[in-house]
Design a protein around this motif. Structure first.
Motif, short mmCIF file in Angstrom:
data_model
loop_
_atom_site.label_atom_id
_atom_site.label_comp_id
_atom_site.label_asym_id
_atom_site.label_seq_id
_atom_site.Cartn_x
_atom_site.Cartn_y
_atom_site.Cartn_z
N HIS A 67 39.17 42.29 34.98
CA HIS A 67 38.24 42.10 33.87
C HIS A 67 38.80 41.18 32.79
O HIS A 67 38.05 40.77 31.89
N MET A 68 40.09 40.88 32.85
CA MET A 68 40.64 39.91 31.90
C MET A 68 40.05 38.54 32.20
O MET A 68 39.80 38.20 33.35
N THR A 69 39.85 37.75 31.16
CA THR A 69 39.39 36.37 31.36
C THR A 69 40.11 35.44 30.39
O THR A 69 40.62 35.88 29.36
N ARG A 70 40.14 34.19 30.75
CA ARG A 70 40.71 33.17 29.86
C ARG A 70 39.94 31.88 30.06
O ARG A 70 39.77 31.41 31.19
N ARG A 78 34.17 23.34 30.63
CA ARG A 78 34.66 24.64 30.20
C ARG A 78 34.52 25.63 31.35
O ARG A 78 33.43 25.82 31.89
N VAL A 79 35.62 26.24 31.75
CA VAL A 79 35.60 27.23 32.83
C VAL A 79 36.29 28.50 32.36
O VAL A 79 37.03 28.50 31.38
N GLU A 80 36.03 29.57 33.07
CA GLU A 80 36.62 30.86 32.74
C GLU A 80 37.35 31.41 33.95
O GLU A 80 36.76 31.53 35.03
N ARG A 81 38.64 31.71 33.79
CA ARG A 81 39.44 32.25 34.87
C ARG A 81 39.54 33.77 34.73
O ARG A 81 39.78 34.28 33.64
N SER A 82 39.42 34.47 35.84
CA SER A 82 39.55 35.93 35.85
C SER A 82 41.00 36.33 36.09
O SER A 82 41.75 35.63 36.78
N GLY A 83 41.38 37.47 35.53
CA GLY A 83 42.74 37.97 35.70
C GLY A 83 43.00 38.47 37.11
O GLY A 83 42.07 38.80 37.85
N SER A 143 48.84 49.16 31.38
CA SER A 143 47.40 49.35 31.20
C SER A 143 46.98 48.91 29.80
O SER A 143 45.95 48.23 29.62
N GLU A 144 47.76 49.27 28.79
CA GLU A 144 47.43 48.87 27.42
C GLU A 144 47.51 47.36 27.24
O GLU A 144 46.67 46.76 26.57
N GLY A 145 48.52 46.75 27.84
CA GLY A 145 48.66 45.30 27.74
C GLY A 145 47.48 44.58 28.36
O GLY A 145 46.96 43.59 27.80
N ILE A 146 47.05 45.05 29.52
CA ILE A 146 45.89 44.44 30.19
C ILE A 146 44.65 44.57 29.30
O ILE A 146 43.88 43.61 29.12
N GLN A 147 44.46 45.76 28.73
CA GLN A 147 43.27 45.98 27.91
C GLN A 147 43.32 45.18 26.61
O GLN A 147 42.28 44.77 26.08
N TRP A 148 44.51 44.95 26.10
CA TRP A 148 44.65 44.10 24.91
C TRP A 148 44.14 42.69 25.22
O TRP A 148 43.36 42.11 24.47
N VAL A 149 44.58 42.14 26.35
CA VAL A 149 44.14 40.80 26.73
C VAL A 149 42.65 40.80 27.08
O VAL A 149 41.95 39.82 26.80
N LEU A 150 42.17 41.89 27.63
CA LEU A 150 40.75 42.00 27.96
C LEU A 150 39.90 41.84 26.69
O LEU A 150 38.88 41.13 26.70
N ALA A 199 44.79 31.24 34.64
CA ALA A 199 44.27 32.61 34.63
C ALA A 199 45.30 33.60 34.07
O ALA A 199 46.51 33.41 34.24
N PRO A 200 44.85 34.67 33.41
CA PRO A 200 45.77 35.73 33.01
C PRO A 200 46.29 36.46 34.24
O PRO A 200 45.53 36.79 35.15
#
Length: 224
Positions: A67-70, A78-83, A143-150, A199-200
């Motif tokens: 669910h992370m994106t960048r 403009r593109v969006e990469r998924s984690g 898990s917290e780190g992933i959700q922070w980036v999310l 991508a993340p």
């Protein structure tokens, strides 16, 4: 130890809850109405800028990572990469919170004042942990780190990424695996694949190794 944030602030916890609902993050007890109600309650006890965290027993890190994106620009578009999780970390969900990162016994909780710990770049996890805990802070879990980036993709920047040493893999004999989880930005090389450039990425580093581009994410507290 400097803990001054160098990233955009997180939105309100209720806004983060709406984001999880929008992404379709589902689990028993995390139906949209219950999730939003819990976030509203936490917002009364957690200071602004806190992170809404789903307990890893409820939604695994391997699920959240996708669910992370960048966003980035490729050939003028403009593109969006998924984690994603690196190919050689298929045991990512076995990296669980340590005693230095006591996660509340709650499906949802708040992480107060998350920071990248970039003042500790070029330190090893072994060197960073006692400094973090000695300052009265707690290392972020994977898990917290992933959700922070999310919720705040800007938390990851080129040459300013971070480890999440609040999660470790414990071996059957009680010792820890030497790998420590981290989040950074893929260069699209090797097994990552060129379509993942920018991508993340969830990967790992060694407990005693140093990296000039990885800090150590930590928080002031966790509220439930």
């Amino acid at each position: 130890m400097c803990t001054t944030p160098t990233h955009p602030p997180l939105p309100a916890l209720t806004v983060q809850a709406d984001r999880l609902i929008e992404l379709g993050v589902r689990a028993p007890g995390l139906e949209p109405a219950a999730l939003l109600a819990r976030a509203t309650t936490l917002q009364d006890v957690a200071p602004p800028g806190s992170l809404l965290a789903v307990h890893p027993r409820v939604v695994a890190p391997s699920v959240l990572a996708g669910h992370m994106t960048r966003a980035l620009t490729v050939r003028g578009q403009r593109v969006e990469r998924s984690g994603f999780v690196v190919a050689d970390m298929d045991d990512v969900d076995d990296f669980t919170p340590t005693l230095d990162a006591p996660v509340p016994d709650a499906d949802l909780y708040a992480v107060v004042d998350p920071t990248r710990g970039e003042e500790m770049t070029n330190w090893s996890p072994e060197e960073a942990l006692p400094v973090i805990t000695g300052a009265g802070r707690t290392p972020l879990t994977l898990s917290e780190g992933i959700q922070w980036v999310l919720h705040a993709p800007e938390a990851l920047k080129r040459n300013r990424c971070f480890m999440t040493i609040g999660s470790r893999l414990r071996r059957p004999d009680g010792t820890f695996d030497a790998r420590t989880p981290a989040l950074w930005i893929s260069n699209g090389t090797g097994r990552d694949g060129s379509d993942r450039r920018g991508a993340p990425k969830v990967g790992w580093c060694w407990w005693r190794n140093r990296h000039t581009w990885l800090g150590f994410a930590s928080a002031a507290a966790r509220n439930r």
